[in-house]
Design a protein around this motif. Structure first.
Motif, PDB file in Angstrom:
ATOM      1  N   GLY A   4      89.978  -9.805  71.293  1.00  0.00           N
ATOM      2  CA  GLY A   4      89.269  -8.304  70.643  1.00  0.00           C
ATOM      3  C   GLY A   4      90.169  -7.436  70.755  1.00  0.00           C
ATOM      4  N   ARG A   5      90.336  -6.492  69.871  1.00  0.00           N
ATOM      5  CA  ARG A   5      91.090  -5.720  70.024  1.00  0.00           C
ATOM      6  C   ARG A   5      89.865  -4.137  70.522  1.00  0.00           C
ATOM      7  N   LEU A   6      89.970  -3.815  71.248  1.00  0.00           N
ATOM      8  CA  LEU A   6      89.466  -2.320  71.821  1.00  0.00           C
ATOM      9  C   LEU A   6      90.121  -0.786  71.279  1.00  0.00           C
ATOM     10  N   VAL A   7      89.110  -1.006  70.622  1.00  0.00           N
ATOM     11  CA  VAL A   7      89.684   0.785  69.416  1.00  0.00           C
ATOM     12  C   VAL A   7      89.314   2.009  69.875  1.00  0.00           C
ATOM     13  N   GLU A  24      80.432   5.377  81.235  1.00  0.00           N
ATOM     14  CA  GLU A  24      80.556   4.383  80.890  1.00  0.00           C
ATOM     15  C   GLU A  24      81.298   3.836  79.019  1.00  0.00           C
ATOM     16  N   GLN A  25      81.369   5.062  78.596  1.00  0.00           N
ATOM     17  CA  GLN A  25      81.899   4.179  77.024  1.00  0.00           C
ATOM     18  C   GLN A  25      83.735   5.090  76.886  1.00  0.00           C
ATOM     19  N   SER A  26      83.529   5.803  78.689  1.00  0.00           N
ATOM     20  CA  SER A  26      85.030   5.447  77.964  1.00  0.00           C
ATOM     21  C   SER A  26      86.037   4.309  78.023  1.00  0.00           C
ATOM     22  N   ARG A  27      87.427   5.117  77.810  1.00  0.00           N
ATOM     23  CA  ARG A  27      88.612   3.512  77.437  1.00  0.00           C
ATOM     24  C   ARG A  27      88.321   2.610  78.178  1.00  0.00           C
ATOM     25  N   CYS A  28      88.666   3.525  79.741  1.00  0.00           N
ATOM     26  CA  CYS A  28      88.954   2.840  81.225  1.00  0.00           C
ATOM     27  C   CYS A  28      87.132   1.543  80.996  1.00  0.00           C
ATOM     28  N   ALA A  29      86.556   2.377  81.172  1.00  0.00           N
ATOM     29  CA  ALA A  29      84.827   1.860  81.311  1.00  0.00           C
ATOM     30  C   ALA A  29      84.798   1.006  80.568  1.00  0.00           C
ATOM     31  N   VAL A  30      85.337   0.641  78.943  1.00  0.00           N
ATOM     32  CA  VAL A  30      84.762  -0.369  78.240  1.00  0.00           C
ATOM     33  C   VAL A  30      85.555  -1.492  78.330  1.00  0.00           C
ATOM     34  N   HIS A  31      87.276  -1.098  78.577  1.00  0.00           N
ATOM     35  CA  HIS A  31      88.188  -2.210  78.941  1.00  0.00           C
ATOM     36  C   HIS A  31      87.799  -3.156  80.581  1.00  0.00           C
ATOM     37  N   ARG A  32      87.169  -2.212  81.269  1.00  0.00           N
ATOM     38  CA  ARG A  32      87.195  -2.855  82.757  1.00  0.00           C
ATOM     39  C   ARG A  32      85.909  -3.864  82.422  1.00  0.00           C
ATOM     40  N   ARG A  46      83.392  -2.697  71.934  1.00  0.00           N
ATOM     41  CA  ARG A  46      84.644  -3.274  70.926  1.00  0.00           C
ATOM     42  C   ARG A  46      85.266  -1.347  70.537  1.00  0.00           C
ATOM     43  N   GLU A  47      83.981  -0.240  71.789  1.00  0.00           N
ATOM     44  CA  GLU A  47      85.273   0.932  70.794  1.00  0.00           C
ATOM     45  C   GLU A  47      84.826   1.739  71.985  1.00  0.00           C
ATOM     46  N   TRP A  48      85.520   2.836  72.018  1.00  0.00           N
ATOM     47  CA  TRP A  48      85.580   3.520  72.907  1.00  0.00           C
ATOM     48  C   TRP A  48      85.596   5.487  72.433  1.00  0.00           C
ATOM     49  N   THR A  49      85.412   6.145  73.494  1.00  0.00           N
ATOM     50  CA  THR A  49      85.834   7.675  72.887  1.00  0.00           C
ATOM     51  C   THR A  49      85.871   8.119  74.391  1.00  0.00           C
ATOM     52  N   LEU A  50      85.846   9.868  73.945  1.00  0.00           N
ATOM     53  CA  LEU A  50      85.973  10.719  74.838  1.00  0.00           C
ATOM     54  C   LEU A  50      84.891  11.795  74.842  1.00  0.00           C
ATOM     55  N   LEU A  51      84.361  11.987  75.817  1.00  0.00           N
ATOM     56  CA  LEU A  51      83.485  13.268  76.300  1.00  0.00           C
ATOM     57  C   LEU A  51      83.628  14.625  76.672  1.00  0.00           C
ATOM     58  N   ALA A  52      83.190  15.427  75.726  1.00  0.00           N
ATOM     59  CA  ALA A  52      83.141  17.066  77.232  1.00  0.00           C
ATOM     60  C   ALA A  52      82.135  17.511  76.260  1.00  0.00           C
ATOM     61  N   ALA A  53      81.330  18.614  76.889  1.00  0.00           N
ATOM     62  CA  ALA A  53      80.248  19.313  76.904  1.00  0.00           C
ATOM     63  C   ALA A  53      80.964  21.340  77.324  1.00  0.00           C
ATOM     64  N   LYS A  60      71.031  10.025  76.074  1.00  0.00           N
ATOM     65  CA  LYS A  60      69.390  10.452  75.304  1.00  0.00           C
ATOM     66  C   LYS A  60      69.350  10.385  73.971  1.00  0.00           C
ATOM     67  N   LEU A  61      71.190  11.095  73.872  1.00  0.00           N
ATOM     68  CA  LEU A  61      71.161  11.383  71.927  1.00  0.00           C
ATOM     69  C   LEU A  61      70.633  10.284  71.246  1.00  0.00           C
ATOM     70  N   PRO A  62      70.460  10.097  70.032  1.00  0.00           N
ATOM     71  CA  PRO A  62      70.348   8.615  69.321  1.00  0.00           C
ATOM     72  C   PRO A  62      71.585   7.708  69.448  1.00  0.00           C
ATOM     73  N   LYS A  63      71.816   6.614  68.943  1.00  0.00           N
ATOM     74  CA  LYS A  63      72.760   6.233  68.477  1.00  0.00           C
ATOM     75  C   LYS A  63      73.948   6.337  66.845  1.00  0.00           C
ATOM     76  N   GLN A  64      73.684   6.938  66.543  1.00  0.00           N
ATOM     77  CA  GLN A  64      74.594   7.118  65.121  1.00  0.00           C
ATOM     78  C   GLN A  64      75.606   7.762  66.304  1.00  0.00           C
ATOM     79  N   GLY A  65      76.869   7.654  65.906  1.00  0.00           N
ATOM     80  CA  GLY A  65      78.135   8.609  65.754  1.00  0.00           C
ATOM     81  C   GLY A  65      78.527   7.689  67.415  1.00  0.00           C
ATOM     82  N   LYS A  66      78.446   7.057  67.827  1.00  0.00           N
ATOM     83  CA  LYS A  66      78.343   6.383  69.164  1.00  0.00           C
ATOM     84  C   LYS A  66      79.390   4.688  69.315  1.00  0.00           C
TER      85      LYS A  66
END
Length: 252
Positions: free
Chosen positions: A138-141, A123-131, A28-35, A17-23
């Motif tokens: 292209g490089r995954l960063v 869905e935007q973790s490194r493992c999920a994006v790689h899969r 091509r890119e992945w990130t980690l999430l904590a809450a 639900k968060l805006p796209k800004q910063g995602k």
């Protein structure tokens, strides 16, 4: 009361639900999430009945994404830059923003720490994006931005890149506009504002019996925090934890 999958699903649904800004940029890119999730039991529900399942409400109150540190060469003594933008640090600092509460809610407590593994995949973790990419070229960063979200009425979202609010120009660095709301200096300002709302004779002894001025002095006066860190530094891997030089904590 709840499962790891329920908590993960709640957090993932909130993130979407968060805006796209910063995602991350898709594929091509992945990130980690904590809450940080607030678990609340209805006041009229008895907790001493082991034969009855306790119903609770669950709410995400802060969230963070991120994968990077800025490095020592970019650190600033003014406290206006985010040194560590890892997801768990962003989420914790976001939580420190929830509201300026003078008294904790009745019945407030921190749950006993339990490590539970969810079977769900972010869905935007490194493992999920790689899969998802498969054999695409292209490089995954890792994503260069970090998202801070807090359940506060005004300005709940704070997106940073390289330690400063996303879009900050070199000319703006050093001005209040170039400070993340979860930078040390901004959190220190919030603390000072909160402290000024408390009568002198009602303040904790640690900040009342001595004159404190800098961020470092207030930090050293926090006895519970210092005791916890002393105990933590006696065990690995924290015994070799790198500590910032004192000059990075002397701002007012």
């Amino acid at each position: 009361m709840w499962t790891a999958d329920e908590i993960a699903q709640l957090c993932y649904a909130h993130y979407i639900k968060l805006p796209k800004q910063g995602k991350p940029e898709p594929n091509r890119e992945w990130t980690l999430l904590a809450a940080v999730v607030k678990i609340q039991t209805p006041a009229n529900q008895a907790c001493d009945t082991p034969d009855k399942q306790i119903q609770v409400t669950k709410e995400v109150v802060s969230m963070g994404t991120g994968t990077k540190c800025i490095g020592q060469s970019k650190m600033r003594e003014s406290g206006d830059i985010l040194n560590d933008s890892h997801a768990e640090v962003i989420a914790r600092r976001s939580f420190q923003r929830c509201q300026e509460t003078l008294v904790l809610p009745r019945g407030f407590e921190v749950q006993e720490l339990k490590i539970q593994q969810s079977s769900l995949l972010f869905e935007q973790s490194r493992c999920a994006v790689h899969r998802k990419r498969g054999d695409s070229p292209g490089r995954l960063v890792p994503c260069g931005a970090a998202i801070s979200w807090s359940a506060v009425p005004q300005q709940p979202l704070d997106v940073t890149a390289n330690g400063f609010p996303q879009g900050t120009t070199k000319k703006e660095i050093g001005s209040p506009r170039a400070r993340s709301r979860i930078s040390k200096v901004e959190l220190f300002r919030s603390f000072q504002k909160l402290l000024s709302c408390i009568a002198e004779d009602e303040r904790p002894d640690s900040v009342r019996v001595q004159k404190l001025d800098t961020y470092q002095e207030y930090k050293e006066a926090a006895s519970a925090y210092q005791e916890a860190w002393s105990a933590l530094r006696r065990v690995q891997p924290f015994s070799s934890w790198i500590r910032n030089p004192p000059n990075y904590h002397q701002f007012k």
